[in-house]
Scaffold this active site. Structure first.
Site, PDB file in Angstrom:
ATOM      1  N   PHE A  73       0.698  -0.857   0.071  1.00 50.33           N
ATOM      2  CA  PHE A  73       0.058  -0.040  -0.186  1.00 50.33           C
ATOM      3  C   PHE A  73       0.590   1.374   0.142  1.00 50.33           C
ATOM      4  O   PHE A  73       0.315   2.664   0.325  1.00 50.33           O
ATOM      5  CB  PHE A  73      -1.234   0.114   0.976  1.00 50.33           C
ATOM      6  CG  PHE A  73      -1.715  -1.173   1.986  1.00 50.33           C
ATOM      7  CD1 PHE A  73      -2.319  -1.934   0.328  1.00 50.33           C
ATOM      8  CD2 PHE A  73      -1.952  -1.759   2.395  1.00 50.33           C
ATOM      9  CE1 PHE A  73      -3.089  -3.168   0.544  1.00 50.33           C
ATOM     10  CE2 PHE A  73      -2.409  -2.823   3.025  1.00 50.33           C
ATOM     11  CZ  PHE A  73      -2.854  -3.796   1.714  1.00 50.33           C
ATOM     12  N   ARG A 107      -7.375  -1.884 -20.961  1.00 53.08           N
ATOM     13  CA  ARG A 107      -7.591  -2.756 -21.095  1.00 53.08           C
ATOM     14  C   ARG A 107      -6.870  -3.482 -19.562  1.00 53.08           C
ATOM     15  O   ARG A 107      -6.360  -3.367 -19.013  1.00 53.08           O
ATOM     16  CB  ARG A 107      -7.027  -3.818 -22.042  1.00 53.08           C
ATOM     17  CG  ARG A 107      -6.875  -4.887 -22.359  1.00 53.08           C
ATOM     18  CD  ARG A 107      -5.790  -5.510 -22.608  1.00 53.08           C
ATOM     19  NE  ARG A 107      -5.422  -5.508 -24.028  1.00 53.08           N
ATOM     20  CZ  ARG A 107      -5.218  -5.506 -25.477  1.00 53.08           C
ATOM     21  NH1 ARG A 107      -6.268  -7.035 -25.270  1.00 53.08           N
ATOM     22  NH2 ARG A 107      -4.737  -4.931 -27.002  1.00 53.08           N
ATOM     23  N   ILE A 108      -8.124  -5.005 -19.687  1.00 52.30           N
ATOM     24  CA  ILE A 108      -7.917  -5.682 -18.554  1.00 52.30           C
ATOM     25  C   ILE A 108      -7.675  -6.919 -18.175  1.00 52.30           C
ATOM     26  O   ILE A 108      -7.809  -7.875 -19.698  1.00 52.30           O
ATOM     27  CB  ILE A 108      -9.246  -6.082 -17.563  1.00 52.30           C
ATOM     28  CG1 ILE A 108     -10.084  -4.053 -17.441  1.00 52.30           C
ATOM     29  CG2 ILE A 108      -9.675  -6.678 -16.552  1.00 52.30           C
ATOM     30  CD1 ILE A 108      -9.648  -3.667 -16.336  1.00 52.30           C
ATOM     31  N   LYS A 120     -10.371 -11.494 -12.964  1.00 55.26           N
ATOM     32  CA  LYS A 120     -10.267 -11.640 -11.360  1.00 55.26           C
ATOM     33  C   LYS A 120      -9.664 -11.063 -10.615  1.00 55.26           C
ATOM     34  O   LYS A 120     -10.034 -10.280  -9.553  1.00 55.26           O
ATOM     35  CB  LYS A 120     -10.185 -13.222 -11.360  1.00 55.26           C
ATOM     36  CG  LYS A 120     -10.399 -13.834  -9.790  1.00 55.26           C
ATOM     37  CD  LYS A 120     -10.433 -14.967 -10.023  1.00 55.26           C
ATOM     38  CE  LYS A 120     -10.501 -16.192  -8.791  1.00 55.26           C
ATOM     39  NZ  LYS A 120     -10.973 -17.891  -9.075  1.00 55.26           N
ATOM     40  N   GLU A 155      -4.867   1.783  -7.647  1.00 61.42           N
ATOM     41  CA  GLU A 155      -5.222   2.742  -7.139  1.00 61.42           C
ATOM     42  C   GLU A 155      -6.654   3.154  -6.779  1.00 61.42           C
ATOM     43  O   GLU A 155      -7.310   4.020  -6.441  1.00 61.42           O
ATOM     44  CB  GLU A 155      -4.636   3.982  -6.684  1.00 61.42           C
ATOM     45  CG  GLU A 155      -2.787   3.309  -7.365  1.00 61.42           C
ATOM     46  CD  GLU A 155      -1.928   4.238  -6.406  1.00 61.42           C
ATOM     47  OE1 GLU A 155      -0.364   3.480  -7.038  1.00 61.42           O
ATOM     48  OE2 GLU A 155      -1.972   4.628  -5.762  1.00 61.42           O
TER      49      GLU A 155
END
Ligand SMILES: Cc1cc2nc3c(=O)[nH]c(=O)nc-3n(C[C@H](O)[C@H](O)[C@H](O)COP(=O)(O)OP(=O)(O)OC[C@H]3O[C@@H](n4cnc5c(N)ncnc54)[C@H](O)[C@@H]3O)c2cc1C
Ligand code: SF4
Lengths: 759, 331
Positions: A261, A649-650, A654, A726
């Site tokens: 993080f 683009r992914i 998942k 983020e």
């Protein structure tokens, strides 16, 4: 190793239709099994060899002053205690500040040097390291070390109490844009205005895994260092420069990280301490921080934003002013991009932005998930909601009316921006059209129900990175890069990309990361790893294809002797003719027939800055939130969230969804729970444990629905990805606040929004 | 954490005998509170006496027709015990509002009574605290005190007792059975915990080395009209900002008998006889609940960050009584 290393901007972009066998699929983590079975090892879990020593850090009870005396006799008298390091016996180390400045250090200033001075600069400052044969003994002996102090009474610790000390930073990491138009005048002439203060306090990262370093002291004084870090190369170069070590004397390894993080973007002091002890004692040493000590270094800075907005009678934004003050330490100038979003999100010709810093007697703040963005957007997006209410316009409609078609801060077009589609799809899924415009009008038993919306935004950057690949004669591919997997799924997505690009099965690919002997990559942060390392992996696999094809062509009776690379495809571990897929050679055949054990390649992927700089490149989202607020007791529950994200683009639907879920949960946490409590008398964070530093528990989290809006982007990087680390957190706190307003008619501008603000 | 020796005992006599042999011995049951305090150097026993094997590990009928809860039965086993659920559902509700399943599986009934305050300063040896170090000062007064007390506080200490279970036990009029060097004692719940006064280091009225053996619940019927309401900063796994244990006996919409105790507001579960008397014989409605709330909160004093608790407690009392009386469905 190939002599001619390929350097480039990547051969070509990933074709849209290359959403193929692996890319774009909901693939489970390749390291999932190792993690849930305990086989994935973390920095404190490497117990290589026997006789490892344990260091326990002593933290300063005072916030400011000087150490006047130290007594270590009683501690040393314990059998099994080797030594106690304090400022009195630490050897001379690097002299100049620059040696201590790591890759994420603020520009300028003097990074904190543990144990090098009698000066106390902040509460919980590490002031000694006790080294003993067991952890328990070291911890006990730590209670036997006695310090005397000269306490300085006048402390500057609260942001709001020290606003008079605010000044412009000397070097801002994100320069604030110059004013455009005349915002003050436009504000005066506006039909509707909002002028309010928005505040949030200190927050700490609190990853589950404590910071830890295990230093193995090897032959020839070589150190193998298992460190909790978001950048092994950052840790390595820090150690090298501080302790004057050469490259081959310090290898840093970090295969897994129990949450980063941002907290692992800078080397934390346990690394310095463990290396110091190891070099001095010529022994292997482990140092693990306690949960309390997890509150002793960087944090999200407390921030106050004074925002003024003006709109015309027909709801067009006329003026935006955001004057922000945030904190830094007395020894470094930590800056983040808090106000620039205010000039970028909406079409507005009159904008005035300002960001000043107040130095406090605390440790330097540190990048924490969506640093600055989450802060700036929460204030702006509440203010926008307030203005919409004043103008009598639906808050979603108001945002669409003032939609920014280009980035006015930079005067550039966006490389892609499907935010409008995020608003539309999110609203539809959420049922926004059924919203009663009246605040406080929806009642369910003792609960007031409210719906709120907010916008999210984050950068879509690509950095230079290297990668190497090795294809062996058995058809297995190994790809390596010194990046990290901080829980985001780097192992998995890089394996997918490599498998897809070279045309092998994922099971035949091993992706290696987190080792300083691997090729260079930047810190794992800023949501750029997918774009950066992903592009490097693509490039190195493209290069591997070329090498492999060359080899195949040279074979005797090669089916490809007169064929160009464009005319073959790489699939199922074969090179096959496009025109006739029955004509093929397997990769193993190519290598075996060429009598080559393996093929290696090493490439450097550079962002195409010439092209990228013509555009403003960002990820966007629209967050819709439902809250239920107890009308008498003020308790708030977030019952429903829809987050619609446009992030290019992914690669893996998942792990991508997991990123957004985690971000939204943290957004709820920021909205309602997280708050490091400062005692202004002692300058000390008081709720330094997870019983009292609240993050949400399962019972706080209900329905979260994630939508990925299709977005095509040829500019951002060859993969067309934008990063998701983020964006999920940005905007959530504002949406919660806006929903609370809609439920109750009360406007909350201070985070966390705890129930007493609603009584 | 300091060095300590450890022994497991199987009888109260053996446990008591261990005490004289050591400088700062402590009993350990579930360890969920004691170990945390030892890691913070707040408690530094030189000897731990493990009492988990003492025979106080049953839930059984008590001589007076009520129920006896062994001190070493876990909070989880108590809350889910069929007799407790049937006859003292308020207690089950209160226990289950506390901590987390994992903690309740370890925490014992005796330990729950004996748990110490969650005041931040008490937990941090870098700061003065009269409870931890008598005479050093109270950092919470004039410091950060959101979670601390508004009733029965003193100039020396404004800590709260953090238990949920104890609030229900106070409301139900439990008694605590204790054994020690001076033999056995029965302590009414109201007299078990104490107010800080000028001895904030003392949480309760036990003598050094006393062992809680069991808790007796009287044979009373508060099974139809009851509510444990806990208000906290997150939905679970947080200590109460304010909690209310309300139990009523009702007849034709009128209150026959009332029990009312508050948690999270004082050094002990805060029960008011006056408020209960005021409710008895009255119609169950908002007006009488508000009056009772005003009575139980008489003399409440805020310290800045925690001042909101006064208003919050009032509203929580009204809500808890409303739900207990069945005027509103339980949330
Ligand atoms: C993170 C966290 C959250 C929590 N949240 C809640 C909450 O929401 N609500 C709530 O009510 N509680 C909460 N608790 C507290 C929990 O209920 C107590 O820690 C637990 O009840 C203590 O029981 P134990 O058996 O573990 O006691 P131990 O830790 O073993 O002992 C505690 C003290 O009691 C003494 N002791 C134990 N048994 C006896 C005995 N029979 N006779 C005499 N002395 C004895 C010990 O000497 C010691 O001083 C929480 C605890 C934690 C750690
Ligand atoms: S309130 Fe009590 S426990 Fe807290 S600091 Fe003051 S004396 Fe210590």
């Amino acid at each position: 190793m190939s002599l001619l290393q390929k350097v480039g901007v990547s051969a070509e972009n990933l074709e849209p239709q290359e959403t193929g066998k692996y890319i774009g699929k909901p693939i489970s983590r390749v390291d999932g099994r190792a993690k849930v079975t305990g086989n994935a090892k973390y920095a404190a879990e490497f117990n290589v060899g026997t006789g490892i020593l344990h260091g326990f850090v002593i933290s300063s009870p005072i916030a400011k002053g000087k150490i006047t005396a130290v007594n270590i006799r009683q501690a040393l008298s314990q059998k099994g205690v080797l030594t106690v390091f304090t400022h009195l016996n630490v050897p001379g180390l690097a002299w100049f500040d620059r040696s201590y400045r790591d890759q994420d250090a603020p520009p300028g200033g003097s990074p904190f040097r543990p144990l090098q001075s009698d000066e106390i600069l902040f509460s919980q400052q590490p002031i000694a390291l006790v080294v003993a044969e067991t952890f328990e003994l070291a911890r006990y002996a730590a209670t036997l070390v006695h310090f005397e102090y000269e306490v300085k009474e006048e402390l500057s610790v609260g942001l709001e109490q020290n606003l008079d000390k605010a000044k412009k930073p000397e070097k801002h990491r994100f320069p604030v844009p110059k004013p455009r138009g005349d915002a003050e005048k436009a504000l005066k002439e506006s039909a509707f205005t909002v002028e309010e203060d928005y505040y949030h306090g200190y927050e700490h990262h609190n990853p589950m895994e404590m910071f830890a370093s295990t230093v193995i002291y090897g032959d020839d004084d070589r150190l193998t260092i298992y460190d909790k870090t978001q950048g092994v190369l950052n840790s390595q170069s820090y150690i090298k420069s501080v302790f004057g070590l050469s490259d081959d004397k310090a290898r840093v390894i970090s295969p897994f990280m129990g949450g980063g993080f941002g907290s692992g973007l800078r080397p934390q002091y346990q690394l310095y301490m463990a290396v110091l002890a190891s070099l001095e004692l010529k022994r292997s040493v482990k140092v693990v921080l306690t949960r309390q000590q997890m509150f002793s270094f960087g944090h999200r800075p407390a921030t106050l934003q004074k925002i003024a907005l003006g709109a015309s009678a027909d709801g067009k934004l006329q003026a935006i002013i955001n004057k922000c003050v945030s904190e830094t330490s007395t020894f470094e100038e930590y800056t983040e991009n808090i106000v620039n979003w205010s000039g970028q999100m909406y079409q507005c010709d009159n904008v005035l932005l300002d960001h000043q810093l107040v130095p406090l007697d605390l440790y330097t703040p540190l990048d924490m998930r969506a640093p600055g963005g989450v802060t700036g957007m929460y204030a702006l997006e509440i203010a926008i909601d307030e203005l919409a209410v004043k103008a009598g316009i639906d808050p979603l409609e108001f945002r669409l009316m003032n939609y920014a078609e280009k980035d006015q801060n930079l005067d550039k077009p966006f490389s892609s921006k499907e935010l409008r589609e995020c608003y539309r799809q999110g609203a539809e899924r959420f049922g926004w059209s059924k919203r009663n415009p009246q605040a406080g009008a929806t009642v369910e038993g003792n609960n007031l129900v409210g719906w709120g919306v907010a916008t999210g935004c984050w950068e879509a950057n690509q950095m230079p990175s290297r990668a190497k690949a090795m294809l062996s004669a058995d058809g297995k591919l190994t790809v390596g890069c010194a990046t990290a997997d901080i829980g985001t799924g780097t192992y998995t997505v890089m394996t997918q990309i490599a498998a897809e690009v070279l045309g092998v099965a994922m099971e035949d690919v091993l992706f290696k990361l987190g080792d300083s002997v691997l090729p260079m990559s930047p810190l794992q942060g800023g949501s750029w790893t997918m774009a950066t390392v992903g592009s490097a992996v693509k490039l190195v696999c493209d290069d591997m294809k070329t090498k492999l094809f060359k080899l195949a062509k040279q074979l005797e009776n090669s089916p490809f002797s007169n064929i160009k690379e464009e005319d073959v495809i790489f699939s199922d571990s074969r090179i096959q003719l496009k025109a006739d897929t029955q004509k093929y050679l397997t990769f193993s055949e190519v290598l075996q027939k060429s009598e080559v054990n393996y093929l290696e390649t090493d490439t450097t992927s550079l962002p195409n800055m010439l092209e990228q700089n013509k555009y403003s490149r960002f990820t966007h989202s629209a967050v819709f939130v439902e809250v239920k607020v107890d009308k008498d007791l003020g308790t708030v529950h977030v019952t429903r969230v829809v987050d619609a994200v446009a992030a290019g683009r992914i690669i893996n639907t998942k792990t991508a969804r997991s990123q957004i879920l985690g971000g939204v949960v943290w957004g709820i946490s920021m909205a309602l729970h997280e708050d490091t409590v400062m005692d202004n008398n002692f300058g000390r964070f008081m709720n330094h444990n997870l019983a009292e530093y609240h993050v949400p528990v399962n019972a706080d989290i209900k329905d979260i629905d994630v939508i990925f809006v299709e977005e095509h982007d040829d500019i951002v990087n060859p993969l067309g990805v934008k990063g998701l680390g983020e964006i999920g957190i940005v905007g959530v706190a504002a949406a919660v606040s806006n929903a609370i307003y809609h439920a109750t008619g009360k406007r909350l501008r201070n985070l966390p929004m705890q129930l007493d603000q609603l009584l | 954490m300091n060095k300590f020796t450890f022994v497991r005992v199987d009888s109260p006599d053996a446990a008591i005998a261990e005490l004289d042999e050591h400088y700062s011995p402590k009993f350990i049951a579930g360890g969920t509170n004691l170990l945390d305090l030892m890691k913070e150097n707040v408690e530094c026993p030189d000897h731990l006496i493990d009492i988990n094997h003492l025979a106080f590990n049953k839930i059984e009928d008590s001589p007076g027709g009520g129920l006896r809860l062994g001190a070493l039965v876990t909070n989880a086993d108590t809350a889910w015990n069929q007799e407790v659920e049937k006859r003292y559902p308020l207690l089950s509700q209160a226990i289950l509002a506390g901590a987390s399943p994992q903690l309740r599986n370890m925490a014992t009934n005796g330990g729950n009574l004996m748990q110490r305050t969650r005041c931040y300063y008490f937990y941090d040896t870098a700061t003065p605290c009269n409870k931890r170090e008598p005479g050093s000062g109270c950092s919470a007064i004039g410091g950060y005190n959101r979670i601390l007390g508004i009733l029965g506080t003193s100039e020396q200490c404004i800590a709260t007792h953090p238990s949920d279970m104890c609030v229900a036990l106070a409301a139900l009029g439990a008694t605590v059975n204790v054994t020690g060097k001076n033999g056995n004692r029965i302590i009414p719940f109201a007299d078990f915990h104490r107010l800080p006064g000028d001895r904030p280091d003392l949480d309760n009225t036990l003598d050094a080395g006393d062992i809680v053996t069991s808790i007796d619940l009287p044979n009373e019927d508060f099974t139809s009209y009851y509510k444990y309401l806990k208000i906290r900063d997150r939905a679970s796994y947080a200590f109460a900002l304010v909690s209310v244990a309300a139990a009523l006996k009702m007849e034709d919409g009128k209150i026959k008998e009332a029990r009312l105790a508050l948690g999270g507001v004082a050094h002990k579960p805060w029960r008011s006889n006056e408020a209960e008397v005021l409710l008895a014989g009255n119609t169950a409605n908002k007006d009488s609940f508000e009056k009772a709330a005003d009575v139980i909160l008489q003399g409440a004093k805020g310290y800045g960050d925690n001042t909101f608790k006064i208003e919050l407690a009032k509203r929580a009392i009204v809500r808890a009584l409303t739900e207990a009386a069945g005027l509103e469905e339980q949330a």
